[in-house]
Design an enzyme around this catalytic site. Structure first.
Site, PDB file in Angstrom:
ATOM      1  N   SER A 164       0.833  -1.204   0.000  1.00  0.00           N
ATOM      2  CA  SER A 164       0.000   0.000   0.000  1.00  0.00           C
ATOM      3  C   SER A 164       0.862   1.246   0.000  1.00  0.00           C
ATOM      4  O   SER A 164       1.892   1.305   0.679  1.00  0.00           O
ATOM      5  CB  SER A 164      -0.911   0.009   1.233  1.00  0.00           C
ATOM      6  OG  SER A 164      -1.611   1.229   1.328  1.00  0.00           O
ATOM      7  N   SER A 165       0.427   2.264  -0.742  1.00  0.00           N
ATOM      8  CA  SER A 165       1.106   3.568  -0.718  1.00  0.00           C
ATOM      9  C   SER A 165       0.769   4.342   0.551  1.00  0.00           C
ATOM     10  O   SER A 165       1.419   5.333   0.861  1.00  0.00           O
ATOM     11  CB  SER A 165       0.689   4.391  -1.940  1.00  0.00           C
ATOM     12  OG  SER A 165      -0.693   4.741  -1.854  1.00  0.00           O
ATOM     13  N   GLN A 166      -0.248   3.896   1.300  1.00  0.00           N
ATOM     14  CA  GLN A 166      -0.674   4.623   2.500  1.00  0.00           C
ATOM     15  C   GLN A 166       0.416   4.637   3.571  1.00  0.00           C
ATOM     16  O   GLN A 166       0.488   5.574   4.372  1.00  0.00           O
ATOM     17  CB  GLN A 166      -1.959   4.005   3.050  1.00  0.00           C
ATOM     18  CG  GLN A 166      -3.155   4.223   2.142  1.00  0.00           C
ATOM     19  CD  GLN A 166      -4.355   3.375   2.520  1.00  0.00           C
ATOM     20  OE1 GLN A 166      -4.282   2.524   3.409  1.00  0.00           O
ATOM     21  NE2 GLN A 166      -5.472   3.594   1.850  1.00  0.00           N
ATOM     22  N   SER A 192       0.134   2.313  -6.420  1.00  0.00           N
ATOM     23  CA  SER A 192      -0.703   3.527  -6.443  1.00  0.00           C
ATOM     24  C   SER A 192       0.129   4.807  -6.351  1.00  0.00           C
ATOM     25  O   SER A 192      -0.106   5.664  -5.505  1.00  0.00           O
ATOM     26  CB  SER A 192      -1.736   3.479  -5.307  1.00  0.00           C
ATOM     27  OG  SER A 192      -2.505   2.302  -5.371  1.00  0.00           O
ATOM     28  N   ASP A 309      -8.928   2.505  -7.169  1.00  0.00           N
ATOM     29  CA  ASP A 309     -10.276   2.539  -6.605  1.00  0.00           C
ATOM     30  C   ASP A 309     -11.366   2.617  -7.663  1.00  0.00           C
ATOM     31  O   ASP A 309     -12.557   2.682  -7.326  1.00  0.00           O
ATOM     32  CB  ASP A 309     -10.416   3.714  -5.623  1.00  0.00           C
ATOM     33  CG  ASP A 309      -9.756   3.414  -4.281  1.00  0.00           C
ATOM     34  OD1 ASP A 309      -9.585   2.216  -3.972  1.00  0.00           O
ATOM     35  OD2 ASP A 309      -9.420   4.360  -3.555  1.00  0.00           O
ATOM     36  N   ASN A 332      -2.714  -5.295  -5.297  1.00  0.00           N
ATOM     37  CA  ASN A 332      -3.011  -4.563  -4.056  1.00  0.00           C
ATOM     38  C   ASN A 332      -4.505  -4.524  -3.744  1.00  0.00           C
ATOM     39  O   ASN A 332      -4.899  -4.218  -2.618  1.00  0.00           O
ATOM     40  CB  ASN A 332      -2.426  -3.147  -4.101  1.00  0.00           C
ATOM     41  CG  ASN A 332      -2.960  -2.309  -5.249  1.00  0.00           C
ATOM     42  OD1 ASN A 332      -3.297  -2.836  -6.308  1.00  0.00           O
ATOM     43  ND2 ASN A 332      -3.025  -1.017  -5.054  1.00  0.00           N
ATOM     44  N   LYS A 336      -7.514  -4.800   0.624  1.00  0.00           N
ATOM     45  CA  LYS A 336      -8.442  -3.709   0.934  1.00  0.00           C
ATOM     46  C   LYS A 336      -9.444  -4.191   1.991  1.00  0.00           C
ATOM     47  O   LYS A 336      -9.157  -5.086   2.767  1.00  0.00           O
ATOM     48  CB  LYS A 336      -9.149  -3.252  -0.346  1.00  0.00           C
ATOM     49  CG  LYS A 336      -8.187  -2.738  -1.424  1.00  0.00           C
ATOM     50  CD  LYS A 336      -7.504  -1.445  -1.004  1.00  0.00           C
ATOM     51  CE  LYS A 336      -6.645  -0.870  -2.117  1.00  0.00           C
ATOM     52  NZ  LYS A 336      -6.052   0.435  -1.743  1.00  0.00           N
ATOM     53  N   ARG A 384     -16.743  -0.349  -2.238  1.00  0.00           N
ATOM     54  CA  ARG A 384     -16.448  -0.417  -3.670  1.00  0.00           C
ATOM     55  C   ARG A 384     -17.125  -1.636  -4.310  1.00  0.00           C
ATOM     56  O   ARG A 384     -17.594  -1.567  -5.448  1.00  0.00           O
ATOM     57  CB  ARG A 384     -14.938  -0.485  -3.908  1.00  0.00           C
ATOM     58  CG  ARG A 384     -14.155   0.680  -3.333  1.00  0.00           C
ATOM     59  CD  ARG A 384     -14.273   1.929  -4.151  1.00  0.00           C
ATOM     60  NE  ARG A 384     -13.554   3.032  -3.519  1.00  0.00           N
ATOM     61  CZ  ARG A 384     -13.955   4.289  -3.510  1.00  0.00           C
ATOM     62  NH1 ARG A 384     -15.079   4.647  -4.110  1.00  0.00           N
ATOM     63  NH2 ARG A 384     -13.251   5.216  -2.901  1.00  0.00           N
ATOM     64  N   LYS A 410     -19.487   4.241   3.603  1.00  0.00           N
ATOM     65  CA  LYS A 410     -18.071   4.436   3.946  1.00  0.00           C
ATOM     66  C   LYS A 410     -17.450   5.529   3.078  1.00  0.00           C
ATOM     67  O   LYS A 410     -16.630   6.316   3.549  1.00  0.00           O
ATOM     68  CB  LYS A 410     -17.294   3.135   3.785  1.00  0.00           C
ATOM     69  CG  LYS A 410     -15.831   3.249   4.196  1.00  0.00           C
ATOM     70  CD  LYS A 410     -15.132   1.911   4.089  1.00  0.00           C
ATOM     71  CE  LYS A 410     -13.742   1.998   4.707  1.00  0.00           C
ATOM     72  NZ  LYS A 410     -12.861   2.948   4.034  1.00  0.00           N
TER      73      LYS A 410
END
Length: 430
Positions: A164-166, A192, A309, A332, A336, A384, A410
């Protein structure tokens, strides 16, 4: 609550795009990290945004809001000591705040969604924070997570970017506040990258100076910087709008969506190009996307890492395309709110779609004649997935029932209201 989606022949009308969830959560955080008062215009109202507002309040920010704006007086480098933080089911909020929490002596992020966020891994960020002198107690990289910090150190930091880029974004929010200068090296691949572009854009707007390499794998961050309190305006949201645009593409339609900037840094802006490549009749000018759908789509091959997304909505559109579509570089998605490859495709098959998976690919064998429907499907408490399955329901031969569809809140609480306003036959049931 469940949602029954009945096949719908035509969609028509105009809507304003939802405000961006990604930008809203970032603006909320940088406003909290500033000393002084900031204003966020046109914020997104979603469970993620509510989770961030709740947590920064707990950490000492003063948050006041009305229908048009949120006004925040921040806590700067000195968040208020708190024992627990509850991010709900918001993974990005958890990850962003894990680094901020390193400024506190001790705080525990609780696990209120064990079947969703509670299953997601955060090891890569944990390892990076530990290298900065932060003590972390965790459950094999998962919630609940207790962070004991107080004085995190800058310096040379490494973080993996292949899940994850988070994790990288989280460190980029924290490191400018540290006493030392920092260098961040991203290991392995960086998923991402376009989302990192959003983080860097917001940081620059907040007065933070970061030197990033062209490939976004190396960063130099001066310490002792201060976030600037100011006014931010949130742009329209492409990830949520992707589902509306896909819905308009699979049926006869005349649908206009406003507030979608042509040159946005949101990676999901690429969904417009994906739909064009699938020969959907549309235009994109002056922040307006106009879809005149005829229900006829052509298959294609797409790098999903560019619009993470938006992938599920595009897969739903591809279900009705002529030929075989391939969405690659999407591993990735497995990390999620649910496994957005295996779990999603399982439900698509129930509805009658012909899909297959590889570790990092989704392959769709289109059925221009439509799918059977007439089933109850499980969206795995994933907003999603809920939106994407609703698209399939519009073109099924029989209604589909989506379980627990209220979790669409959400990110897009008004999603089904917007669909209904355009003419979709959707109905809430207990």
């Amino acid at each position: 609550m469940d949602m029954i989606v009945t096949p719908t022949g035509r969609l028509q009308g105009e809507i304003q795009a939802l405000s961006s969830k990604n930008y809203t959560t970032r603006y909320l955080l940088v406003a909290a990290l500033a000393e002084g008062t900031s204003t966020i215009l046109h914020p997104a109202h979603s469970e993620d945004g509510e989770a961030m507002r709740r947590c920064i309040r707990d950490l000492g920010a003063i948050v006041e809001e009305d229908e048009e704006k949120i006004v925040i007086t921040g806590f700067g480098r000195h968040p208020k000591a708190v024992k627990e933080l509850d991010v709900g089911n918001a993974g990005a909020v958890l990850r962003f705040l894990m680094s901020t929490a390193a400024l506190l002596p001790e705080v525990t992020f609780v696990n209120t969604y064990p079947q969703s966020l509670g299953k997601r891994p955060h090891d890569d960020l944990i390892v990076a924070l530990q290298s900065m002198g932060v003590e972390i107690e965790h459950q094999n990289g998962r919630l609940p997570i207790t962070i004991r910090g107080g004085n995190p150190r800058g310096g040379k930091i490494q973080v993996s970017g292949n899940v994850s880029s988070q994790f990288l974004s989280s460190l980029l929010f924290l490191t400018p506040l540290l006493d030392e200068d920092s260098e961040i090296e991203v290991l392995h691949d960086l998923k991402s990258k376009v989302v990192i572009g959003q983080t860097l854009e917001v940081l620059q707007q907040a007065g933070i100076v970061i030197e990033a390499s062209d490939d976004l794998m190396h960063y130099r961050i001066a310490g002792k910087q201060q976030y600037r309190a100011q006014t931010y305006s949130v742009q329209g949201d492409y990830p949520g709008s992707a589902a509306i645009l896909a819905a308009a593409s699979v049926v006869d339609s005349d649908v206009v969506v406003h507030r979608l900037l042509e040159h946005s840094k949101q990676g999901e802006r690429a969904v417009v190009d994906v739909l064009k490549a699938m020969n959907v009749p549309l235009t994109h000018e002056n922040g307006i996307v106009h879809v005149k759908g005829n229900g006829k789509l052509t298959a294609g091959e797409f790098d999903g890492d560019e619009f993470t997304d938006g992938v599920l909505a595009m897969v739903a559109a591809a279900v009705f395309a002529e030929g075989t579509s391939r969405f690659y570089n999407v591993e990735n998605l497995r990390y999620k709110e649910c496994d957005r490859i295996t779990d999603y495709l399982t439900e698509l098959r129930k509805a009658g779609a012909r899909v297959e998976e590889k570790q990092d690919e989704i392959i769709v064998h289109g059925r221009p004649e439509g799918v059977e429907g007439g089933v109850e499907i499980d969206a795995h408490i994933d907003h999603r997935v809920i939106m994407a399955l609703s698209i399939v329901g519009l073109r099924a031969k029989q209604p589909i029932r989506i379980k627990d569809a209220h979790h669409v809140a959400k990110s897009y609480p008004q999603y089904f209201d917007h669909l209904k306003a355009l003419g979709a036959q959707v109905e809430w049931v207990n």
